[in-house]
Write an enzyme that holds these catalytic residues in place. Structure first.
Site, PDB file in Angstrom:
ATOM      1  N   HIS A  78       0.824  -1.205   0.000  1.00 44.21           N
ATOM      2  CA  HIS A  78       0.000   0.000   0.000  1.00 44.21           C
ATOM      3  C   HIS A  78       0.865   1.265   0.000  1.00 44.21           C
ATOM      4  CE1 HIS A  78      -2.665   2.841   2.455  1.00 44.21           C
ATOM      5  NE2 HIS A  78      -3.339   2.648   1.335  1.00 44.21           N
ATOM      6  N   HIS A 122      -0.426  10.761  -2.421  1.00 40.03           N
ATOM      7  CA  HIS A 122      -1.746  10.360  -1.933  1.00 40.03           C
ATOM      8  C   HIS A 122      -2.697  11.529  -1.673  1.00 40.03           C
ATOM      9  CE1 HIS A 122      -4.792   9.323   1.084  1.00 40.03           C
ATOM     10  NE2 HIS A 122      -4.858   8.177   0.419  1.00 40.03           N
TER      11      HIS A 122
HETATM   12  O1  G3P Z   1      -6.541   1.427  -3.167  1.00 41.74           O
HETATM   13  C1  G3P Z   1      -6.546   1.022  -1.834  1.00 41.74           C
HETATM   14  C2  G3P Z   1      -6.261   2.179  -0.924  1.00 41.74           C
HETATM   15  O2  G3P Z   1      -5.070   2.781  -1.320  1.00 41.74           O
HETATM   16  C3  G3P Z   1      -7.368   3.182  -0.912  1.00 41.74           C
HETATM   17  O3  G3P Z   1      -7.178   4.130   0.069  1.00 41.74           O
HETATM   18  O4  G3P Z   1      -6.684   6.355   0.827  1.00 41.74           O
HETATM   19  O5  G3P Z   1      -4.928   4.633   0.984  1.00 41.74           O
HETATM   20  O6  G3P Z   1      -5.547   5.579  -1.223  1.00 41.74           O
HETATM   21  P1  G3P Z   1      -6.026   5.210   0.161  1.00 41.74           P
HETATM   22 MG    MG Z   2      -4.475   4.381  -2.627  1.00 38.11          MG
END
Ligand code: G3P
Ligand code: MG
Length: 234
Positions: free
Chosen positions: A9, A50
């Protein structure tokens, strides 16, 4: 029970600054099958970050979308790393992992699809190694319409709406990206009945990974890919 798929992630963001090439390198070292990153369109580039604000993850301030590329590239995204461009992420990964590109803004799909085509035509990438996802379902739809071979996923933040399966089918999606706080075995079963895979974010403990395995999810997004490398197929 089969082994769950690991999505690093924002790269291995538990170890290195999120969405940087260092985090991507670390994710590969830790054996992640997929690497998930987030993109915004700025000027003629796709930048990997992000938040829509610079403040949390860089030494800069203000809006990503309203910044110049020159300013964005002058910033420290952690440990001296620059905010990467999407093409740098493709290059850094090469043939070593798969890439999930999460579109964090509107008017992003077309450019992303163009870049995917370039990497497929000229750099040995294949459609099964790329997943395009977004909270913006229109962007997911556009990506699929522009190139039907692209695998796509709607992202559901919070509880999925009652028509989530229909939404995914209408998008001709490959998978669902689901919030760990709102997932259960009934949702997973419904998705599987419709041929959709279920990947859950963000799962950062061995205990929660075990829970996700027990309710039948296909994989998780984690800041700690080593938690998945340790799993024993049962
Ligand atoms: O795509 C999974 C996850 O990354 C979604 O949440 O806010 O971490 O981008 P975020
Ligand atoms: Mg994400």
């Amino acid at each position: 029970m089969k082994k769950m798929t690991c999505f690093a992630h924002r790269g291995a963001s538990g170890h290195e600054p999120e969405n940087t090439l260092l985090a991507i390198q670390k994710a590969i070292e830790l054996g992640a099958e997929w690497i998930e990153i987030d993109v915004f369109p700025v000027e003629n580039e796709l930048v990997v970050i992000h938040d829509d604000l610079l403040d949390r993850t860089t030494n800069g301030k203000g809006s990503v979308l309203q910044s110049s590329l020159k300013y964005l590239r002058s910033l420290d995204a952690g440990k001296g790393e620059q905010i990467p461009y999407l093409n740098e992420v493709f290059d850094a990964i090469g043939s070593r992992a798969k890439l999930n590109i999460e579109l964090k803004w509107i008017d992003t799909a077309e450019r992303v699809v163009r870049m995917i085509k370039r990497y497929i035509d000229h750099h040995g990438w294949t459609y099964d190694r790329i997943l395009v996802s977004s909270l913006f379902f229109d962007e997911v739809k556009k990506a699929k319409l522009l190139q039907p071979k692209i695998l796509t996923a709607p992202v559901f933040l919070g509880p999925p709406p009652s028509d989530f399966i229909q939404t995914a089918k209408d998008l001709d999606a490959y998978s669902l990206t689901m919030d760990v706080d709102y997932i259960n075995s009934a949702i997973v079963e419904q998705a599987h009945q419709m041929g959709l895979k279920v990947f859950v974010f963000t799962v950062n403990t061995a205990e929660d990974i075990e829970k996700m395995k027990n309710i039948g999810t296909d994989g998780v997004f984690t800041n700690y890919p080593e938690l998945l490398s340790m799993q024993i197929p049962s």
